[in-house]
Design a protein around this motif. Structure first.
Motif, PDB file in Angstrom:
ATOM      1  N   ALA A 158     -12.036  -9.996  22.451  1.00  0.00           N
ATOM      2  CA  ALA A 158     -11.836  -8.997  21.398  1.00  0.00           C
ATOM      3  C   ALA A 158     -10.733  -8.008  21.735  1.00  0.00           C
ATOM      4  CB  ALA A 158     -13.138  -8.246  21.144  1.00  0.00           C
ATOM      5  N   LEU A 159     -10.319  -7.971  22.994  1.00  0.00           N
ATOM      6  CA  LEU A 159      -9.333  -6.991  23.437  1.00  0.00           C
ATOM      7  C   LEU A 159      -7.901  -7.492  23.327  1.00  0.00           C
ATOM      8  CD1 LEU A 159     -11.213  -5.942  26.699  1.00  0.00           C
ATOM      9  CD2 LEU A 159     -11.247  -4.741  24.513  1.00  0.00           C
ATOM     10  N   ALA A 160      -7.729  -8.749  23.003  1.00  0.00           N
ATOM     11  CA  ALA A 160      -6.396  -9.358  23.078  1.00  0.00           C
ATOM     12  C   ALA A 160      -5.390  -8.726  22.119  1.00  0.00           C
ATOM     13  CB  ALA A 160      -6.508 -10.863  22.821  1.00  0.00           C
ATOM     14  N   GLU A 161      -5.797  -8.501  20.882  1.00  0.00           N
ATOM     15  CA  GLU A 161      -4.869  -8.023  19.871  1.00  0.00           C
ATOM     16  C   GLU A 161      -5.059  -6.529  19.607  1.00  0.00           C
ATOM     17  OE1 GLU A 161      -2.413  -9.745  18.562  1.00  0.00           O
ATOM     18  OE2 GLU A 161      -3.009 -11.497  19.751  1.00  0.00           O
ATOM     19  N   PRO A 162      -3.968  -5.765  19.493  1.00  0.00           N
ATOM     20  CA  PRO A 162      -4.091  -4.348  19.131  1.00  0.00           C
ATOM     21  C   PRO A 162      -4.631  -4.211  17.714  1.00  0.00           C
ATOM     22  CG  PRO A 162      -1.791  -5.042  19.079  1.00  0.00           C
ATOM     23  CD  PRO A 162      -2.571  -6.185  19.662  1.00  0.00           C
ATOM     24  N   GLU A 167      -2.383   1.350  19.704  1.00  0.00           N
ATOM     25  CA  GLU A 167      -2.511   0.242  20.645  1.00  0.00           C
ATOM     26  C   GLU A 167      -1.261  -0.628  20.647  1.00  0.00           C
ATOM     27  OE1 GLU A 167      -7.386  -0.264  20.558  1.00  0.00           O
ATOM     28  OE2 GLU A 167      -6.093  -1.984  20.132  1.00  0.00           O
ATOM     29  N   ARG A 168      -0.688  -0.848  19.493  1.00  0.00           N
ATOM     30  CA  ARG A 168       0.500  -1.699  19.414  1.00  0.00           C
ATOM     31  C   ARG A 168       1.699  -1.072  20.119  1.00  0.00           C
ATOM     32  NH1 ARG A 168       1.425  -1.410  14.161  1.00  0.00           N
ATOM     33  NH2 ARG A 168       3.062   0.159  14.469  1.00  0.00           N
ATOM     34  N   GLY A 174      -2.193  -3.942  26.804  1.00  0.00           N
ATOM     35  CA  GLY A 174      -3.642  -3.888  26.818  1.00  0.00           C
ATOM     36  C   GLY A 174      -4.258  -3.247  28.050  1.00  0.00           C
ATOM     37  N   VAL A 175      -3.452  -2.618  28.889  1.00  0.00           N
ATOM     38  CA  VAL A 175      -3.986  -2.021  30.120  1.00  0.00           C
ATOM     39  C   VAL A 175      -5.008  -0.933  29.808  1.00  0.00           C
ATOM     40  CG1 VAL A 175      -3.391  -0.566  32.112  1.00  0.00           C
ATOM     41  CG2 VAL A 175      -1.997  -2.573  31.551  1.00  0.00           C
ATOM     42  N   PHE A 236      -4.871  10.922  17.032  1.00  0.00           N
ATOM     43  CA  PHE A 236      -6.029  11.194  17.864  1.00  0.00           C
ATOM     44  C   PHE A 236      -7.164  10.221  17.553  1.00  0.00           C
ATOM     45  CE2 PHE A 236     -10.060  13.634  18.405  1.00  0.00           C
ATOM     46  CZ  PHE A 236     -10.020  13.813  19.777  1.00  0.00           C
ATOM     47  N   LEU A 237      -7.416   9.991  16.271  1.00  0.00           N
ATOM     48  CA  LEU A 237      -8.511   9.121  15.867  1.00  0.00           C
ATOM     49  C   LEU A 237      -8.292   7.673  16.292  1.00  0.00           C
ATOM     50  CD1 LEU A 237      -9.293  10.576  12.351  1.00  0.00           C
ATOM     51  CD2 LEU A 237     -10.841  10.534  14.310  1.00  0.00           C
ATOM     52  N   GLN A 238      -7.047   7.261  16.435  1.00  0.00           N
ATOM     53  CA  GLN A 238      -6.785   5.886  16.847  1.00  0.00           C
ATOM     54  C   GLN A 238      -7.259   5.609  18.270  1.00  0.00           C
ATOM     55  OE1 GLN A 238      -2.965   4.045  15.640  1.00  0.00           O
ATOM     56  NE2 GLN A 238      -2.661   5.882  14.375  1.00  0.00           N
ATOM     57  N   HIS A 239      -7.418   6.659  19.092  1.00  0.00           N
ATOM     58  CA  HIS A 239      -8.004   6.475  20.422  1.00  0.00           C
ATOM     59  C   HIS A 239      -9.438   5.958  20.314  1.00  0.00           C
ATOM     60  CE1 HIS A 239      -4.728   9.326  21.372  1.00  0.00           C
ATOM     61  NE2 HIS A 239      -4.838   8.963  22.633  1.00  0.00           N
ATOM     62  N   TYR A 240     -10.132   6.338  19.246  1.00  0.00           N
ATOM     63  CA  TYR A 240     -11.552   6.046  19.072  1.00  0.00           C
ATOM     64  C   TYR A 240     -11.819   4.829  18.189  1.00  0.00           C
ATOM     65  CZ  TYR A 240     -12.503  10.874  20.670  1.00  0.00           C
ATOM     66  OH  TYR A 240     -12.589  12.040  21.390  1.00  0.00           O
ATOM     67  N   GLU A 241     -10.813   4.383  17.463  1.00  0.00           N
ATOM     68  CA  GLU A 241     -11.056   3.420  16.393  1.00  0.00           C
ATOM     69  C   GLU A 241     -11.706   2.134  16.879  1.00  0.00           C
ATOM     70  OE1 GLU A 241      -8.651   1.106  12.791  1.00  0.00           O
ATOM     71  OE2 GLU A 241      -7.614   2.600  14.022  1.00  0.00           O
ATOM     72  N   ARG A 242     -11.188   1.559  17.933  1.00  0.00           N
ATOM     73  CA  ARG A 242     -11.688   0.268  18.399  1.00  0.00           C
ATOM     74  C   ARG A 242     -13.197   0.324  18.697  1.00  0.00           C
ATOM     75  NH1 ARG A 242     -10.266  -4.431  20.720  1.00  0.00           N
ATOM     76  NH2 ARG A 242      -8.053  -4.004  20.371  1.00  0.00           N
ATOM     77  N   LEU A 243     -13.594   1.262  19.543  1.00  0.00           N
ATOM     78  CA  LEU A 243     -14.994   1.303  19.941  1.00  0.00           C
ATOM     79  C   LEU A 243     -15.892   1.866  18.838  1.00  0.00           C
ATOM     80  CD1 LEU A 243     -14.866   2.221  23.725  1.00  0.00           C
ATOM     81  CD2 LEU A 243     -15.297   0.001  22.650  1.00  0.00           C
TER      82      LEU A 243
END
Length: 269
Positions: A158-162, A167-168, A174-175, A236-243
């Motif tokens: 699930a981490l492969a793609e931004p 993230e992009r 992806g580090v 700022f919100l993009q830091h949280y979006e994935r999780l």
């Protein structure tokens, strides 16, 4: 979440877990999980008041209270990845401080009160320790709240793609997201300490982003220097979006009680 709704919901939650709380031999740790702006702090405050009305000693602690200091996060930003200077994601909390605080509550005494960590979001750093509130006796109920409380790490695939521009453009290799996901695994022993998990389930990530932006409106209106403008808030919100999206999908299956919210943070059902 409006105060009246929180009071009603607090009574409902405490009624659900009243027996195990009343008969626990040590502080009952009730987890309260909900994404940004879902009303966790309002509900936790109402639950503390409702518990005390029942004659129960109670205390509250947030994952936000145990963020690493600004200096510690800046060090992470230099040594691991620049995005880690921003508080919020797994890996930016002091888990040792959280664990030692929870451990100490069972042994609290008037001659040995437990200092509860507190974080000053306006200055992006912890309050000085003399300003932390003290708990002078073991509480019957401890409410631990946080936006990612109870969450498991994502699968590696699930981490492969931004999933967004942050993230992009700032984590193309992806580090950062892999480091954060690995750190989330270190939170699992904390989750196992929860005696029950209550989930405030938001309708969608888009609604959560609107809720979080609303929290800045009053700061902007007052011209507060720490207020984020719309572009800063979006980043700022993009830091949280994935999780956050991961939480929306997976936490309902883990919760002992689910409180479903509509777009206006009113309880459904």
């Amino acid at each position: 979440m409006e105060s009246a709704d929180a009071i009603t919901l607090a009574e409902r939650v405490l009624g659900r877990f009243a027996a195990p709380i009343a008969h626990a031999s040590k502080p009952f740790i009730l987890g309260l999980s909900g994404l940004q702006g879902s009303g966790k702090s309002t509900l936790a405050t109402a639950m503390i008041d409702a518990a005390r009305d029942r004659g129960w000693s109670a205390a509250t602690l947030s994952l936000d209270d145990v963020y690493l200091t600004r200096a510690e996060r800046q060090t992470l930003g230099r040594q691991v990845h620049p995005l880690l200077s921003t508080r919020g994601v797994p890996g930016t909390h002091d888990l040792a401080l959280l664990a030692s605080t929870l451990d100490a509550l069972d042994k609290a005494a008037y001659e040995r009160p437990v200092s509860m960590p507190r974080f000053d979001k306006g200055h992006d750093d912890r309050y000085a320790e003399p300003l932390w509130p003290e708990v002078p006796q073991p509480p019957m109920l401890v409410i631990l709240e946080g936006w990612c409380l109870g969450l498991d790490p994502q699968a590696e695939a699930a981490l492969a793609e931004p999933i967004n521009a942050l993230e992009r453009d700032e984590d193309a290799d992806g580090v950062w997201r892999r480091w954060v996901n690995a750190k989330l695994a270190e939170y699992l022993p904390v989750w196992r300490r929860l005696d029950a998990l209550v989930l405030l389930q938001a309708p969608s990530w888009e609604v959560v982003a609107r809720w979080r932006d609303q929290a800045e409106w009053s700061l902007r209106a007052r011209g507060e220097p720490q207020a984020m403008n719309k572009d800063e808030m979006a980043r700022f919100l993009q830091h949280y979006e994935r999780l956050s999206k991961h939480a929306l999908d997976t936490l309902p299956a883990k919760a002992d009680m689910i409180v479903t919210l509509d777009r206006d943070r009113h309880r459904i059902g």
